[in-house]
Scaffold this active site. Structure first.
Site, PDB file in Angstrom:
ATOM      1  N   HIS A  29       0.871  -1.172   0.000  1.00  0.00           N
ATOM      2  CA  HIS A  29       0.000   0.000   0.000  1.00  0.00           C
ATOM      3  C   HIS A  29       0.905   1.217   0.000  1.00  0.00           C
ATOM      4  O   HIS A  29       1.594   1.481   0.999  1.00  0.00           O
ATOM      5  CB  HIS A  29      -0.927   0.006   1.216  1.00  0.00           C
ATOM      6  N   ASP A  31       1.438   4.909   0.127  1.00  0.00           N
ATOM      7  CA  ASP A  31       1.160   6.323   0.372  1.00  0.00           C
ATOM      8  C   ASP A  31       2.332   7.109  -0.212  1.00  0.00           C
ATOM      9  O   ASP A  31       3.467   6.965   0.250  1.00  0.00           O
ATOM     10  CB  ASP A  31       1.046   6.597   1.862  1.00  0.00           C
ATOM     11  N   ASP A 141      -7.612   1.861   2.021  1.00  0.00           N
ATOM     12  CA  ASP A 141      -7.512   2.657   3.250  1.00  0.00           C
ATOM     13  C   ASP A 141      -8.285   3.962   3.134  1.00  0.00           C
ATOM     14  O   ASP A 141      -8.035   4.896   3.872  1.00  0.00           O
ATOM     15  CB  ASP A 141      -6.049   2.938   3.574  1.00  0.00           C
ATOM     16  N   HIS A 366      -5.472  10.116   0.336  1.00  0.00           N
ATOM     17  CA  HIS A 366      -6.097  10.436   1.617  1.00  0.00           C
ATOM     18  C   HIS A 366      -5.154  11.115   2.600  1.00  0.00           C
ATOM     19  O   HIS A 366      -5.570  12.011   3.335  1.00  0.00           O
ATOM     20  CB  HIS A 366      -6.724   9.186   2.252  1.00  0.00           C
TER      21      HIS A 366
END
Length: 977
Positions: A29, A31, A141, A366
């Site tokens: 994941h 980010d 997420d 996000h």
């Protein structure tokens, strides 16, 4: 790869067969930026992809890797390793690296519907350059999911959604609660408001439940005993999902060996190094249970309310404001203007728009747009916002120049050489009236003319600005205010020669543009009064004109007052007037300001009064960028008992404004205990810190305005924040009797309960909004529109007060460790914009929602010359209408060149859109077809008759009728001849 064994559909195997299958999906994941600045994450990404490519080269038994659903990872990697493109593409095309469908993994509630559509479009287009985009609705997420997600997925050819939040409690460091949630299983059916259904898969044990699988037998025994039991607790079938990765997780090189170890230890389980398509195929084939259906938004409504992360909507509000402006400039201004210019024969700037969208969307993950990263991340975001905005502004300038060059402004020739025409563009989907501003050059001298700098300055200073008025295309005078900006420098950048600098005398013209057509324009001109008198006025009218406008220099009225014939045809009851010392009134509304600075609005259409509007509330905040936490025993401060300084700011024919000043003492920060609790990693709901006893004065300036045509009251609030660890909200009591309210969300007017579910424990019940929130009962309602203020709460105070968060100031990131973020205290100057719009109880059909949507979109004005053109001075190229339908976008498809328009149904009933070209449109359309959000051609629409409209807009006799279902998102394509 492990040999597959067939599992009966029931999931129960016969003797000697496997009874369950463990699907292990490798991923990371990613980010792009979060607790480290972007480039530090970027360098780790390069190492990760290098390692992945090496693993795929060396280990044929390493089946596949999912690249987190976002193609920007490819861009980021190839920016540093361009020589690896062919190698990377080889594994994408072979299916061992799975990419798409998104460009980035965006936040759902803080990005617009069109931004999400562009995200899917760009992700698909970029993925197709390397292979086939994965049809996986991936939201690992995302901080809650909007209700229209199922429809958006189906319109993208995706029939599934994988998600981690929204229906199950998560806590500190993303720990997952064992408490119940709305679904019986981790697999469910998710139904949107339009009835669209997709298969939902909840990461019930998070998207890291198969992370770092042990290859050692003893460790693997303990690992799999727990992991298998945890997955079976929620799974509806024997197909169990294990996500082999986590945030920024390096690939597990020994995974093939770890799988072989697991097979030896658990012979009844088939361990598969899988991928999402294979898992979905197996899941659908084996599922015989009746799955629960969850409807609408996924916002963790049935939880204790502490871990919803909803307050990211108010963290670093300045980012949300910049994002709102950037999105609107692209989707509601730059794209429609470029589409109109395209219909006039100009090339559509596909590449430039994609660049601007990509730059903007890089701020939409996000941890970025939510404002919950370290300070360095958000500093870089400001630069990206500015880059995207500058690109949009450049395209807007080019498109408006192309359009105005063929708008007929020769109607102003008769006013002489000093005429200064201008064109007002309305790029919203509805006819519009409102206050506009333009800096206009009254006179210019180019450097090329050979004058010295001193002589140019002297000549421009001597320009006489008196004796000029504003007129519309019919020659009627328009009330305006003209401010002398003095001597200014400017320059042209021609396409065929070197830059052309000039000195000029510039003014700012402000007036109310009336009834500018939807997706259209209207021409005006600033002209000498003497010429106007010669052309249009009788001697008697010219001799004694009423006072209506003034040229101002440094705020001083220079005595320039001239006629406004518009007064002669206004009905007295329709005028904009002052009422007493602190009141104002137009045809629709009456406003009265109280001693404490709050105001009462009376809706003259319904007779309903709304009082105590615009008070301020302040409380402490000892939470973090993710979540708000008011200190125990902290009582909210308000301006209810605080006397304000109130003065009339301006009053003329088109706008009345009052300025309200508060000097408010509030605590300067939290006390010293907050620092200790942050360092000790005390989970924010358990903190005991209080507010400081030391006070600081906050000076709040509020401007309340009502325009001649205004259906709402505009509110501008500004202050210099000098306090830390606190929250400021503006309060709008509605006194309406209802248990529900409505909020603008992505392609949806979402209905929400005022009171939280019984499971809710958090004293705060703040929620997300996009453009507005609406509290209404049968025959009355109040809409509060905003620009970039994404958090609100309907208070349980007996008045159904709408509380809009203006600022939330905190000092740490939060989540899994201590990351100080002093810039999240948002010290310094801030300005906020809202609009108060009463209505008759039906926000859509009354026009209140239209007003709220138009409030988001800036007007576009351009100075031009008096010249002939084939477009009328007031017109539009396209016309549409539809009850309960909101216009969303106008653009051109990159592949087909077709004109693409999108709307959505704000209501829950059937309706229809009628669409036609106007007689001004030089393009002929051969067909209209219904599309999806990927702009793929679908069902053809048949021509239908279309009513004629009164002059000056004459519509073609035939158009198209498009049926619209409840809550449907409709995209139509128009094929050009």
């Amino acid at each position: 790869m492990t040999q597959r064994t067939t599992i009966p559909a029931s999931g129960k195997g016969e003797t000697g067969t496997k009874t369950k299958r463990a699907h292990i999906i490798s991923h990371t994941h990613w980010d792009r930026e979060w607790y480290l600045p972007y480039e530090k994450h970027h360098m780790r990404l390069v190492k990760l992809v290098d390692s992945l490519l090496d693993q795929l080269d060396k280990r044929p038994d390493y089946h596949s890797f999912y690249l987190d659903g976002q193609t920007i990872i490819i861009e980021d990697y190839l920016q540093v390793r361009p020589e690896q493109k062919q190698r990377l593409e080889k594994y994408i095309r072979s299916g061992r690296i799975v990419i798409g469908p998104w460009y980035i993994l965006q936040d759902a509630f803080l990005t617009s519907g069109e931004a999400n559509v562009r995200n899917m479009q760009v992700g698909h287009r970029d993925a197709k350059r390397y292979g086939t985009p994965a049809k996986i609705g991936y939201f690992p997420d995302t901080f809650g999911l909007v209700g229209q997600t199922p429809q958006l997925m189906l319109q993208s050819g995706i029939d599934n959604v994988f998600f981690g939040r929204g229906v199950k409690p998560t806590g500190f460091n993303n720990t997952v609660s064992d408490d119940g949630y709305e679904s019986s299983y981790s697999e469910l059916i998710w139904e949107g408001p339009d009835g669209s259904k997709v298969l939902g898969v909840l990461f019930a044990n998070w998207y890291s439940n198969g992370n770092e699988v042990p290859a050692d037998k003893a460790a693997a025994q303990a690992f799999w005993e727990k992991k298998l039991a945890d997955a079976e607790k929620y799974a509806s079938t024997s197909e169990l999902l294990f996500m082999n990765g986590c945030d920024h997780q390096p690939i597990q090189r020994d995974l093939p060996q770890a799988i072989r170890t697991a097979e030896q230890l658990f012979p009844e389980v088939e361990f598969v190094h899988s991928n999402f398509p294979e898992y979905l195929h197996a899941l659908r084939a084996s599922c015989t249970q009746e799955l629960s259906t969850i409807r609408g938004e996924l916002r963790s409504q049935r939880t204790d309310g502490w871990g919803t992360l909803v307050n990211t909507a108010s963290a670093r509000v300045y980012l949300k404001q910049m994002n709102q402006h950037g999105q609107v400039l692209l989707e509601k201004v730059a794209e429609p203007l470029a589409a109109i210019a395209h219909l006039l024969g100009h090339a559509y700037p596909h590449d430039q728009l994609t660049y601007a969208w990509k730059t903007l969307m890089q701020n939409h993950p996000h941890d970025s747009i939510c404002g919950c990263s370290v300070d360095e991340v958000h500093r870089e975001m400001v630069t990206r916002f500015e880059k995207s905005r500058h690109t949009a502004e450049a395209m807007i300038e080019e498109s408006t120049g192309q359009i105005t060059s063929v708008v007929d402004t020769s109607i102003f020739d008769s006013y002489g050489e000093e005429v200064r025409p201008l064109v007002v563009f309305n790029t919203t989907g509805w006819e519009r009236s409102g206050i506009v501003h333009l800096e206009l050059d009254a006179a210019r001298l180019y450097f090329r003319e050979g004058f010295s700098l001193e002589e140019m300055a002297e000549r421009m200073t001597r320009v006489d600005l008196s004796g000029r008025v504003l007129v519309d295309d019919s020659g009627e005078q328009v009330s305006c205010t003209v401010e002398d900006l003095g001597l200014q420098f400017g320059y042209d950048l021609p396409d065929n020669r070197f830059r052309q600098p000039y000195s000029c005398r510039r003014v700012r013209v402000t007036f109310e543009a009336q009834r500018v057509p939807a997706l259209g324009w209207k021409a005006y001109a600033w002209v000498p009064l003497a010429a106007l008198t010669d052309v249009t006025l009788s001697d008697e009218a010219a001799a004694s004109p009423p006072e209506v406008s003034a040229v101002k220099n440094n705020g001083v009225n220079q005595g320039y007052n001239h006629a406004d014939p518009i007064q002669s045809y206004r009905e007295p009851e329709n005028s904009l007037v002052l009422t007493g010392e602190r009141g104002m009134e137009n045809k629709y509304l009456r406003v009265q300001i109280a001693d404490n600075g709050s105001f009462t609005v009376t809706d003259k259409q319904t007779g309903r009064m709304y009082s105590d509007l615009g008070m301020y509330e302040n409380v402490g905040d000892i939470g973090n960028e993710y979540m708000f936490k008011q200190p125990q025993h902290d009582t909210a401060r308000t301006t209810k008992e605080l006397k304000a300084a109130i003065r009339l700011l301006q009053s003329n024919d088109y706008v009345v404004s009052f300025e309200i000043i508060h000097h408010w003492s509030i605590p300067i920060s939290a006390d010293e205990q907050l620092d200790r609790e942050q360092r000790e990693l005390v989970y924010y709901p358990h903190r005991q810190a209080r507010r400081s006893q030391e006070l600081v004065t906050m000076r709040i300036r509020t401007v309340v305005s009502l325009s001649y045509s205004g259906r709402g009251v505009e509110v501008e609030s500004s202050f210099d924040n000098k306090a830390r660890d606190h929250r400021v909200r503006m309060l709008f009591p509605t006194d309406l009797q209802t248990d529900v309210h409505y909020a603008d969300s992505m392609f949806e007017i979402a209905r929400r309960d005022n009171a939280p579910a019984p499971e809710w424990q958090n004293p705060s019940n703040t929620q997300h909004q996009q453009s507005f929130v609406d509290v209404c009962e049968d025959k009355a309602g109040l809409v509060i529109a905003n620009r970039g203020l994404n958090e609100y709460e309907v208070l349980q105070d007996g008045r159904n007060t709408i509380a809009v968060t203006l600022l939330r100031a905190v000092g740490e990131l939060g989540d899994w460790g201590l990351f100080p973020t002093p810039e999240a205290q948002c010290l310094g100057a801030h300005t906020f914009h809202m609009q108060v719009i009463p209505h008759d109880g039906h926000g859509s059909r009354s026009g209140a929602y239209k007003e709220a949507y138009q409030f988001q979109v800036p007007w576009t004005l351009v100075q031009t010359e008096a010249h002939p053109g084939y477009l009328p001075p007031v017109s539009t190229l396209l016309a549409w209408k539809g009850e309960d339908v909101a216009f969303s976008s106008l653009k051109v498809n990159e592949d087909s060149g077709d004109l693409m328009l999108r709307w959505f149904n704000m209501g829950t009933g059937q309706t229809a859109i009628k669409l036609a070209a106007t007689q001004s449109n030089p393009k002929k359309f051969t067909a209209a077809y219904q599309s999806n959000i990927l702009e793929e051609e679908g069902e053809q629409h048949q021509p239908c008759s279309y009513e004629k409209n009164p002059s000056p807009l004459s519509f073609a006799s035939e158009g198209w009728s498009i049926p619209v279902s409840a809550c449907e998102i409709v995209t139509a394509g128009l094929r050009q001849a």
